[in-house]
Design an enzyme around this catalytic site. Structure first.
Site, PDB file in Angstrom:
ATOM      1  N   GLU A   1      19.419  32.227  72.526  1.00  0.00           N
ATOM      2  CA  GLU A   1      21.062  32.795  73.183  1.00  0.00           C
ATOM      3  C   GLU A   1      21.743  31.976  73.465  1.00  0.00           C
ATOM      4  O   GLU A   1      21.500  31.887  74.522  1.00  0.00           O
ATOM      5  CB  GLU A   1      20.389  34.347  73.075  1.00  0.00           C
ATOM      6  CG  GLU A   1      22.078  34.932  72.532  1.00  0.00           C
ATOM      7  CD  GLU A   1      21.848  36.166  73.306  1.00  0.00           C
ATOM      8  OE1 GLU A   1      20.800  36.740  73.342  1.00  0.00           O
ATOM      9  OE2 GLU A   1      22.939  37.218  73.606  1.00  0.00           O
TER      10      GLU A   1
ATOM     11  N   ALA B   1      30.178  38.193  68.726  1.00  0.00           N
ATOM     12  CA  ALA B   1      30.453  39.677  69.032  1.00  0.00           C
ATOM     13  C   ALA B   1      29.057  40.351  67.602  1.00  0.00           C
ATOM     14  O   ALA B   1      28.614  41.741  68.542  1.00  0.00           O
ATOM     15  CB  ALA B   1      31.733  39.833  67.965  1.00  0.00           C
TER      16      ALA B   1
ATOM     17  N   ASN C   1      25.118  31.774  69.082  1.00  0.00           N
ATOM     18  CA  ASN C   1      26.146  32.304  69.875  1.00  0.00           C
ATOM     19  C   ASN C   1      26.837  33.198  68.763  1.00  0.00           C
ATOM     20  O   ASN C   1      27.526  32.935  67.933  1.00  0.00           O
ATOM     21  CB  ASN C   1      26.831  31.268  70.187  1.00  0.00           C
ATOM     22  CG  ASN C   1      27.948  32.249  70.783  1.00  0.00           C
ATOM     23  OD1 ASN C   1      27.837  32.915  71.218  1.00  0.00           O
ATOM     24  ND2 ASN C   1      28.843  31.395  71.289  1.00  0.00           N
TER      25      ASN C   1
ATOM     26  N   TYR D   1      37.171  31.665  77.492  1.00  0.00           N
ATOM     27  CA  TYR D   1      35.951  31.086  76.247  1.00  0.00           C
ATOM     28  C   TYR D   1      36.013  29.183  76.640  1.00  0.00           C
ATOM     29  O   TYR D   1      35.827  28.642  76.328  1.00  0.00           O
ATOM     30  CB  TYR D   1      36.467  30.743  74.846  1.00  0.00           C
ATOM     31  CG  TYR D   1      36.272  32.568  75.139  1.00  0.00           C
ATOM     32  CD1 TYR D   1      34.927  33.054  75.115  1.00  0.00           C
ATOM     33  CD2 TYR D   1      36.946  33.183  74.643  1.00  0.00           C
ATOM     34  CE1 TYR D   1      33.849  34.467  75.022  1.00  0.00           C
ATOM     35  CE2 TYR D   1      36.448  34.709  74.286  1.00  0.00           C
ATOM     36  CZ  TYR D   1      35.399  35.141  74.101  1.00  0.00           C
ATOM     37  OH  TYR D   1      34.652  36.150  74.180  1.00  0.00           O
TER      38      TYR D   1
ATOM     39  N   ARG E   1      41.881  30.524  71.308  1.00  0.00           N
ATOM     40  CA  ARG E   1      41.102  31.491  71.937  1.00  0.00           C
ATOM     41  C   ARG E   1      41.205  31.897  72.969  1.00  0.00           C
ATOM     42  O   ARG E   1      39.953  31.698  73.579  1.00  0.00           O
ATOM     43  CB  ARG E   1      39.906  32.063  71.223  1.00  0.00           C
ATOM     44  CG  ARG E   1      39.512  33.358  70.712  1.00  0.00           C
ATOM     45  CD  ARG E   1      38.123  33.591  70.721  1.00  0.00           C
ATOM     46  NE  ARG E   1      37.505  34.704  70.417  1.00  0.00           N
ATOM     47  CZ  ARG E   1      35.847  35.292  70.914  1.00  0.00           C
ATOM     48  NH1 ARG E   1      34.734  34.184  70.438  1.00  0.00           N
ATOM     49  NH2 ARG E   1      35.820  36.632  71.190  1.00  0.00           N
TER      50      ARG E   1
END
Ligand code: DQA
Length: 156
Positions: free
Chosen positions: A100, A79, A76, A25, A20
Site C-alpha cells: 500500500e 480515499a 494507492n 500531493y 490537485r
C-alpha cells in the site's frame, strides 16, 4: 519476458495529480509517476502495468483479474483506503503480495485518514514520500518477491 510482473493501481482522484492540492500531493502528474515507474521497472528487470480508476468496482475487478497475470500489486487506493472493505477483501481473496502506498503521510492528516482497511492485509505500507512512495514501494515489493520466490524454489 521478465519473471516478475507487477500491477500498479491508482484509486479515485489520483488522475488529478499535478492539479490537485499540490501542497499535499506534489506537482508530479500521474503520467509522470507512471513513467518513472516504467523506468524503475527496467532497472529492476520486472514489468509493470498501471491502471487508474475512480470506481471501486473497477479496482476490485482489476485485483481479481491480476490473479493470472501478476505476482505483486502496488495500490494507492486514495480515499477508498479509508472506506473500502471490498478492496480489502479482494486483496485477501487473490492472495497476491500487495504494498500500500500514499503520497501524503496519512497519519499526520485528518483523523479519518489514519485508518486503512488495506494495511492489515498488505505486506507493508509506505506513506509520506510524495511520488517517491511509489518508487520505494516498487523496490520493496520486488525485493520481497525475489526472496519469497527464492525460498519457494529451494523448498520445492
Ligand atoms: C492518498 C491519501 C488519501 O487519504 C486521499 O484520499 C487520497 C490520496 C495519498 O496518496 O496520500 O486520495 O491516498
Amino acid at each position: 519476458m521478465s519473471e516478475i510482473s507487477i500491477l500498479v493501481l491508482h484509486g479515485p482522484n489520483l488522475n488529478l495529480l499535478g492539479l490537485r492540492e499540490p501542497e499535499i500531493y506534489g506537482s508530479a502528474t500521474l503520467t509522470e509517476i507512471n513513467r518513472a515507474l516504467e523506468l524503475d521497472s527496467k532497472k529492476l528487470q520486472v514489468s509493470v502495468d498501471c491502471l487508474q480508476s475512480n470506481c471501486e468496482g473497477v479496482l476490485v475487478d482489476a485485483i481479481h483479474k491480476a490473479r493470472t497475470k501478476y505476482q505483486g500489486i502496488i495500490i494507492n487506493a486514495g480515499a477508498y483506503t479509508h472506506t473500502s472493505v471490498a478492496i480489502r477483501d479482494a486483496v485477501v481473496g487473490v492472495a497476491i503480495p500487495t504494498v500500500e502506498v500514499h503520497l501524503s503521510n496519512i497519519y499526520t492528516r485528518e483523523e479519518f485518514r489514519h485508518h486503512s482497511y488495506i494495511a492489515p492485509v498488505a505486506i507493508g505500507q509506505i506513506s509520506g514520500f510524495g511520488a517517491d512512495s511509489y518508487h520505494l514501494g516498487l523496490q520493496a515489493l520486488v525485493n520481497y518477491l525475489r526472496s519469497y520466490l527464492t525460498v519457494k524454489k529451494s523448498a520445492s
